[in-house]
Motif scaffolding. Structure first.
Motif: not given
Length: 300
Positions: A133-134, A155-156, A183-187
């Protein structure tokens, strides 16, 4: 006293010099870059210590293998010394994708990640993030200090970042032509745990100060974050210890990301910066001194 070669003159060198001297280890700077290195003499040319004009020509042990591996090979051959974390340990830790794959294979949680090895088609990049997921995080495989790490929101944006990596990798002299998408793990809370000989000896939490935090997400100290000593929970200590054992590296910084639901190993560093002693457990320098002595005594 045991003579210790230290290949950095940054904070680590100045912090460890006095505590190690109190434990019978004399640390001196060994310049491993930005100099001429004799290759055919019996020994490497004398290098001045970091804070005086004393010429240091002989060492018993080194901390740690030089970051520039080519120079490190010449320096090591000339001095004939063992290193706390030798070339293999530095190579292992520097390869982010290799670390993540090894830890995942050992059932140690890591961020969902994929490595791209250039050249690859744009469609391969799109397919690689199909299950993510972005936003996602893009990072060079072997860079340090957060250099080149970017966050792509769609995606761009991702393909735009990849375009720049493609340009760099197009140069024939570029040795590492790979990068990671994670993946980015917010917070997520960002920790660095220090492990010596299998035991976690303390750690820090890295935070951006309030005047820098707005709109930023990287917690690298070299990018302005502050490292605060914390009492690491047992789960964090155990995860760091398992990572070091899996990689078989005796002296290792283990970067952990913690959310309310997850605790993952994000990266490792076999050339970790040493923070002030009050940020680690009691006995930290005793453990470090013991590791240095054992390295010197066990030289082949």
């Amino acid at each position: 006293m045991l003579r210790l070669a230290v290949t950095t003159t940054a904070e680590t060198f100045h912090r460890l010099r006095e505590p190690l001297a109190d434990r019978g280890i004399a640390a001196a700077h060994l310049q491993a870059k930005e100099r001429a290195i004799p290759l055919t003499d019996d020994a490497v040319a004398a290098t001045p210590a970091a804070d005086d004009d004393t010429a240091v020509t002989e060492f018993d042990v080194g901390l740690v293998y030089p970051g520039r591996l080519m120079e490190g090979a010449a320096i090591t051959a000339g001095l004939d010394i063992p290193w706390v974390n030798g070339r293999e340990a530095v190579l292992t830790s520097r390869n982010k994708s290799g670390v993540l794959a090894a830890l995942d294979a050992a059932d140690i949680p890591v961020p969902h990640s994929v490595m791209l090895s250039n050249p690859v088609a744009e469609s391969a990049v799109v397919d690689a993030v199909a299950e993510l997921s972005f936003p996602v995080v893009v990072k060079p495989n072997s860079a340090t200090r957060g250099v080149g790490v970017a966050k792509a929101s769609d995606i761009d944006s991702l393909l735009g970042v990849v375009d720049y990596l493609d340009l760099i990798h197009d140069f024939r002299a570029t040795g590492d032509k790979s990068y990671l998408i994670q993946e980015y793990l917010p917070d997520a809370r960002d920790y660095r745990a220090m492990v010596i000989d299998g035991d976690c000896v303390g750690g820090v939490q890295r935070r951006l100060p309030d005047d820098l935090a707005e709109g930023r997400w990287k917690h690298n100290v070299h990018r302005g974050a502050e490292a605060t000593g914390v009492d690491l929970p047992d789960a964090h200590r155990q995860r760091a210890e398992r990572a070091a054992a899996t990689l078989d590296i005796p002296y290792l910084g283990v970067d952990l990301l913690a959310t309310d639901e997850r605790l993952v190993v994000n990266e490792t560093n076999a050339r970790p910066t040493i923070d002030t002693a009050d940020k680690y457990d009691d006995g930290f320098y005793d453990r470090l001194a013991e590791r240095i002595r054992e390295t010197a005594e066990n030289r082949s």
